[in-house]
Design a protein around this motif. Structure first.
Motif, PDB file in Angstrom:
ATOM      1  N   LYS A   1       0.835  -1.189   0.000  1.00 53.81           N
ATOM      2  CA  LYS A   1       0.000   0.000   0.000  1.00 53.81           C
ATOM      3  C   LYS A   1       0.878   1.250   0.000  1.00 53.81           C
ATOM      4  CE  LYS A   1      -3.957  -1.746   2.677  1.00 53.81           C
ATOM      5  NZ  LYS A   1      -4.727  -1.529   3.937  1.00 53.81           N
ATOM      6  N   LEU A   2       0.373   2.293  -0.613  1.00 49.97           N
ATOM      7  CA  LEU A   2       1.017   3.590  -0.500  1.00 49.97           C
ATOM      8  C   LEU A   2       0.930   4.037   0.956  1.00 49.97           C
ATOM      9  CD1 LEU A   2       2.302   5.829  -2.345  1.00 49.97           C
ATOM     10  CD2 LEU A   2       0.072   6.938  -2.273  1.00 49.97           C
ATOM     11  N   GLY A   3       2.031   4.520   1.520  1.00 54.18           N
ATOM     12  CA  GLY A   3       2.075   4.879   2.921  1.00 54.18           C
ATOM     13  C   GLY A   3       1.109   5.991   3.291  1.00 54.18           C
ATOM     14  N   TYR A   4       0.623   5.948   4.534  1.00 53.35           N
ATOM     15  CA  TYR A   4      -0.293   6.988   5.016  1.00 53.35           C
ATOM     16  C   TYR A   4       0.435   8.305   5.222  1.00 53.35           C
ATOM     17  CZ  TYR A   4      -3.064   9.674   8.358  1.00 53.35           C
ATOM     18  OH  TYR A   4      -3.727  10.683   9.000  1.00 53.35           O
ATOM     19  N   PHE A   5       1.577   8.259   5.894  1.00 51.76           N
ATOM     20  CA  PHE A   5       2.316   9.490   6.146  1.00 51.76           C
ATOM     21  C   PHE A   5       3.020   9.944   4.871  1.00 51.76           C
ATOM     22  CE2 PHE A   5       2.351   7.657  10.547  1.00 51.76           C
ATOM     23  CZ  PHE A   5       1.529   8.622  11.108  1.00 51.76           C
ATOM     24  N   ALA A   6       3.027  11.240   4.669  1.00 49.86           N
ATOM     25  CA  ALA A   6       3.586  11.797   3.438  1.00 49.86           C
ATOM     26  C   ALA A   6       5.028  11.348   3.228  1.00 49.86           C
ATOM     27  CB  ALA A   6       3.505  13.326   3.475  1.00 49.86           C
ATOM     28  N   GLU A   7       5.813  11.316   4.301  1.00 45.86           N
ATOM     29  CA  GLU A   7       7.222  10.933   4.161  1.00 45.86           C
ATOM     30  C   GLU A   7       7.362   9.501   3.651  1.00 45.86           C
ATOM     31  OE1 GLU A   7       6.866  14.006   7.438  1.00 45.86           O
ATOM     32  OE2 GLU A   7       5.751  12.241   6.777  1.00 45.86           O
ATOM     33  N   GLN A   8       6.475   8.619   4.100  1.00 44.54           N
ATOM     34  CA  GLN A   8       6.503   7.235   3.616  1.00 44.54           C
ATOM     35  C   GLN A   8       6.180   7.173   2.127  1.00 44.54           C
ATOM     36  OE1 GLN A   8       3.455   5.798   6.264  1.00 44.54           O
ATOM     37  NE2 GLN A   8       4.929   4.876   7.679  1.00 44.54           N
ATOM     38  N   ALA A   9       5.128   7.870   1.729  1.00 46.92           N
ATOM     39  CA  ALA A   9       4.722   7.843   0.327  1.00 46.92           C
ATOM     40  C   ALA A   9       5.781   8.466  -0.572  1.00 46.92           C
ATOM     41  CB  ALA A   9       3.386   8.569   0.159  1.00 46.92           C
ATOM     42  N   LEU A  10       6.384   9.553  -0.112  1.00 46.34           N
ATOM     43  CA  LEU A  10       7.435  10.192  -0.908  1.00 46.34           C
ATOM     44  C   LEU A  10       8.600   9.238  -1.129  1.00 46.34           C
ATOM     45  CD1 LEU A  10       7.369  13.746   0.715  1.00 46.34           C
ATOM     46  CD2 LEU A  10       6.790  13.215  -1.667  1.00 46.34           C
ATOM     47  N   ALA A  11       8.948   8.474  -0.098  1.00 47.01           N
ATOM     48  CA  ALA A  11      10.043   7.514  -0.240  1.00 47.01           C
ATOM     49  C   ALA A  11       9.675   6.406  -1.221  1.00 47.01           C
ATOM     50  CB  ALA A  11      10.395   6.925   1.121  1.00 47.01           C
ATOM     51  N   GLN A  12       8.425   5.948  -1.180  1.00 45.22           N
ATOM     52  CA  GLN A  12       7.988   4.888  -2.094  1.00 45.22           C
ATOM     53  C   GLN A  12       7.978   5.358  -3.543  1.00 45.22           C
ATOM     54  OE1 GLN A  12       4.352   4.263   0.287  1.00 45.22           O
ATOM     55  NE2 GLN A  12       4.707   2.071   0.031  1.00 45.22           N
ATOM     56  N   LEU A  13       7.677   6.630  -3.772  1.00 44.02           N
ATOM     57  CA  LEU A  13       7.577   7.154  -5.136  1.00 44.02           C
ATOM     58  C   LEU A  13       8.879   7.776  -5.625  1.00 44.02           C
ATOM     59  CD1 LEU A  13       4.054   8.805  -4.819  1.00 44.02           C
ATOM     60  CD2 LEU A  13       4.612   6.703  -6.065  1.00 44.02           C
ATOM     61  N   ASP A  14       9.857   7.859  -4.759  1.00 49.44           N
ATOM     62  CA  ASP A  14      11.125   8.490  -5.123  1.00 49.44           C
ATOM     63  C   ASP A  14      11.765   7.756  -6.308  1.00 49.44           C
ATOM     64  OD1 ASP A  14      13.315  10.305  -4.799  1.00 49.44           O
ATOM     65  OD2 ASP A  14      14.441   8.685  -3.858  1.00 49.44           O
ATOM     66  N   GLY A  15      12.195   8.508  -7.274  1.00 51.95           N
ATOM     67  CA  GLY A  15      12.864   7.931  -8.435  1.00 51.95           C
ATOM     68  C   GLY A  15      11.937   7.417  -9.516  1.00 51.95           C
ATOM     69  N   ALA A  16      10.634   7.615  -9.359  1.00 53.45           N
ATOM     70  CA  ALA A  16       9.697   7.136 -10.375  1.00 53.45           C
ATOM     71  C   ALA A  16       9.889   7.891 -11.681  1.00 53.45           C
ATOM     72  CB  ALA A  16       8.264   7.301  -9.886  1.00 53.45           C
ATOM     73  N   SER A  17      10.011   7.153 -12.777  1.00 52.09           N
ATOM     74  CA  SER A  17      10.148   7.793 -14.087  1.00 52.09           C
ATOM     75  C   SER A  17       8.796   8.267 -14.609  1.00 52.09           C
ATOM     76  CB  SER A  17      10.777   6.814 -15.084  1.00 52.09           C
ATOM     77  OG  SER A  17       9.959   5.651 -15.228  1.00 52.09           O
ATOM     78  N   SER A  18       7.752   7.599 -14.179  1.00 51.68           N
ATOM     79  CA  SER A  18       6.376   7.998 -14.519  1.00 51.68           C
ATOM     80  C   SER A  18       5.440   7.334 -13.516  1.00 51.68           C
ATOM     81  CB  SER A  18       6.010   7.590 -15.950  1.00 51.68           C
ATOM     82  OG  SER A  18       6.083   6.183 -16.097  1.00 51.68           O
ATOM     83  N   LEU A  19       4.261   7.927 -13.360  1.00 51.11           N
ATOM     84  CA  LEU A  19       3.250   7.381 -12.467  1.00 51.11           C
ATOM     85  C   LEU A  19       1.979   7.138 -13.282  1.00 51.11           C
ATOM     86  CD1 LEU A  19       2.301   6.628  -9.593  1.00 51.11           C
ATOM     87  CD2 LEU A  19       1.620   9.029  -9.304  1.00 51.11           C
ATOM     88  N   VAL A  20       1.599   5.879 -13.415  1.00 51.64           N
ATOM     89  CA  VAL A  20       0.421   5.503 -14.180  1.00 51.64           C
ATOM     90  C   VAL A  20      -0.705   5.183 -13.195  1.00 51.64           C
ATOM     91  CG1 VAL A  20      -0.542   3.899 -15.865  1.00 51.64           C
ATOM     92  CG2 VAL A  20       1.859   4.599 -16.043  1.00 51.64           C
ATOM     93  N   LEU A  21      -1.845   5.839 -13.394  1.00 53.98           N
ATOM     94  CA  LEU A  21      -2.972   5.691 -12.480  1.00 53.98           C
ATOM     95  C   LEU A  21      -4.022   4.760 -13.090  1.00 53.98           C
ATOM     96  CD1 LEU A  21      -3.477   9.456 -11.528  1.00 53.98           C
ATOM     97  CD2 LEU A  21      -2.078   7.746 -10.335  1.00 53.98           C
ATOM     98  N   ALA A  22      -4.364   3.711 -12.337  1.00 59.72           N
ATOM     99  CA  ALA A  22      -5.422   2.794 -12.758  1.00 59.72           C
ATOM    100  C   ALA A  22      -6.475   2.767 -11.665  1.00 59.72           C
ATOM    101  CB  ALA A  22      -4.869   1.402 -13.006  1.00 59.72           C
ATOM    102  N   GLY A  23      -7.541   3.534 -11.848  1.00 62.11           N
ATOM    103  CA  GLY A  23      -8.607   3.593 -10.863  1.00 62.11           C
ATOM    104  C   GLY A  23      -8.263   4.367  -9.612  1.00 62.11           C
ATOM    105  N   ALA A  24      -7.101   4.964  -9.559  1.00 62.39           N
ATOM    106  CA  ALA A  24      -6.645   5.699  -8.378  1.00 62.39           C
ATOM    107  C   ALA A  24      -6.504   7.179  -8.709  1.00 62.39           C
ATOM    108  CB  ALA A  24      -5.301   5.151  -7.895  1.00 62.39           C
TER     109      ALA A  24
END
Length: 518
Positions: free
Chosen positions: A247-270
């Protein structure tokens, strides 16, 4: 035929066979119609927020619109928090709100209020029925509207005289709005994005069923795309045998770490991810700078079909890697949130429905469930707490052959604890594991994160976040509402209690004592 009887009969004819309710004087003819139309099952709640939360849970599991009956504007207001959660989940929900008789409105009686103004805060469709001859057709229009925009709340205001007046007749169901088909251009753009290293596919809403998850797993296996699930999924098929996704983290710092370095973000139903709250010095938009966001499918689009088309384009021969079934036995001794979560995972039955309002314990529960028996998770989609107990009611009514395990924080449980009475009355197969740390633990964390400072438990601020002095006795409360209950303080006792609850029919509550946080 009276208006209420025509309305209820038309709902049954359209496939709506359950109505969760907390009725009052203005709804008495609707209640009486339950005798005239026995195919409609009425489920009574002791509080409107239980009725609305139960309707939400029912629709998420049943995969069809739910119905709820509320009493005037104040009753609608009492149910608003869980209607908010339903709106954020995209739940198809028909909300019938009784109103004063038309010629009584001019007297401005004590319960008179602007029902439509309140309803519009959560509803995509609102209408007041003005004539018994039209009420059944109005209900069918409302029901059809629940399927629009990928799922929404439709509120039908029902004056008492429209219910009691003669001259009504049933109306036929109207076709539901189908989801939009995938957009070939969006599929092609997503295919190009996931072909590049570092792509992230964020799954949510309608993209969390078993078929959709399998397609996402094949995409990840073929391209190396990272998969994430939105923080609070509305209805997620997960566990052993399905792709293992964090799951994407609840706290912003957690989510930022999970998405760090993403070349693109593809949304499917989100939705594109944002922080739940604003914090000093923390960005509200969680998408990394320079990372393009591509919408493969929104909540009104057939997200499963879009993922399957994307998989066909980039992973025609790939096989998703399933999560193993390897939930280990937890260590013995005093309970904490990790051993509690491990025990729940180890004892989870196949095909269970997990209603997760664990809040601060969620960080331990989520990974523990990834290798548990295959199951469906329902989460707190809108952030308005008090969703768990009533959502468990609705899920159990929708799927009586599936056990429901509700993992529930203590503070939020007290918002809608009356739901246990409905569980007992309906003899629903719900096991509630109530996490008792005698605090609003999440708020102790948030006090520091917002820059307000730390809270000493003996201080005045700390007292506002504390649930002791006195500490609620959840075993006594549950027993008083007709639900057998136990208190446990060790892993061994929790495992034994989970087996006890599973072996007996009907609802049970297990109060799990864990250390306070903060």
């Amino acid at each position: 035929m009276r208006g209420a009887e025509a309305l209820v009969g038309s709902l049954v004819g359209a496939g709506v066979e359950v109505c969760f309710m907390n009725p009052g004087t203005s709804e008495m003819h609707f209640v009486q119609a339950l005798d005239a139309v026995p195919e409609m099952r009425g489920v009574l709640a002791l509080f409107e927020g239980v009725a609305t939360g139960a309707a939400d849970g029912y629709a998420r599991i049943a995969g069809k619109p739910a119905a709820v009956l509320l009493h005037l504007g104040p009753g609608l207001g009492n149910g608003l928090a869980n209607l908010h959660n339903a709106r954020r989940a995209g739940t198809p929900l028909l909300c019938v709100v009784g109103a004063h008789a038309t010629d009584h409105v001019r007297h401005d009686a004590p319960l008179e209020s602007d029902i439509t103004a309140v309803a519009r805060t959560v509803s995509g469709w609102v209408h007041t029925s003005g004539d018994a001859r039209d009420v059944a057709a109005d209900a069918m229009r409302a029901l059809a509207a629940t399927s629009e925009r990928g799922g929404q709340i439709a509120t039908l205001v029902l004056p008492a005289d429209v219910s009691w007046s003669e001259g009504a007749a049933p109306a036929p169901a109207l076709p539901a709005a189908p989801p939009y088909p995938p957009d070939p251009g969006r599929v092609a753009a997503a295919a190009a994005a996931v072909a590049e290293p570092g792509a992230v596919l964020l799954l949510g809403g309608p993209a969390l069923g078993e078929r959709a998850m399998d397609a996402a797993g094949r995409i990840a296996a073929a391209t190396g795309t990272r998969l994430l699930v939105e923080t609070f999924p509305r209805c997620w098929d997960t566990g052993a045998g399905r792709p293992r996704v964090d799951k994407l983290g609840y706290f912003a710092e957690q989510a930022l770490a999970q998405l760090d370095g993403a070349s693109s973000l593809v949304l499917a139903g989100a939705r594109s991810p944002v922080s739940f709250f604003g914090y000093p010095g923390v960005p509200g938009d969680l998408v990394p700078d320079g990372c393009p966001v591509l919408g493969l499918a929104d909540t009104a689009t057939d997200a499963c079909a879009a993922l399957e088309e994307l998989a066909a384009a980039v992973a025609p021969d790939a096989v998703a890697e399933p999560a193993p079934r390897s939930a280990p036995q937890p260590p013995p001794g005093p309970l904490d949130v990790r051993s509690m979560s491990a025990a729940i995972a180890a004892e989870l039955p196949d095909g269970a429905i997990v209603v997760d309002e664990s809040l601060t314990a969620g960080a331990a529960l989520a990974p523990a469930l990834q290798t548990a028996a295959p199951h469906t998770q329902l989460a707190l989609t809108g952030g308005a707490i008090g969703q768990g107990p009533p959502t468990a009611v609705g899920a159990a009514v929708a799927a009586p052959d599936r056990p429901v395990v509700a993992v529930q924080a203590d503070g939020s449980a007290l918002y809608t604890f009356q739901a246990l009475w409905t569980q007992a009355r309906e003899q629903l197969d719900v096991t509630t594991v109530l996490i008792n740390n005698s605090a609003y633990a999440i708020l102790r964390v948030e006090l520091a994160r917002t820059g307000a400072g730390e809270a000493a438990r003996s201080g005045r601020a700390g007292r506002m976040l504390d649930l002791s002095d006195p500490t609620p006795d959840f075993v006594s409360l549950a027993t008083g509402l007709g639900v057998p209950a136990r208190r446990v303080e060790t892993t061994e006792a929790l495992l034994d209690a989970l087996r006890w609850a599973r072996a007996e029919p009907g609802p049970h509550l297990i109060e799990a004592i864990v250390p306070a946080v903060g």
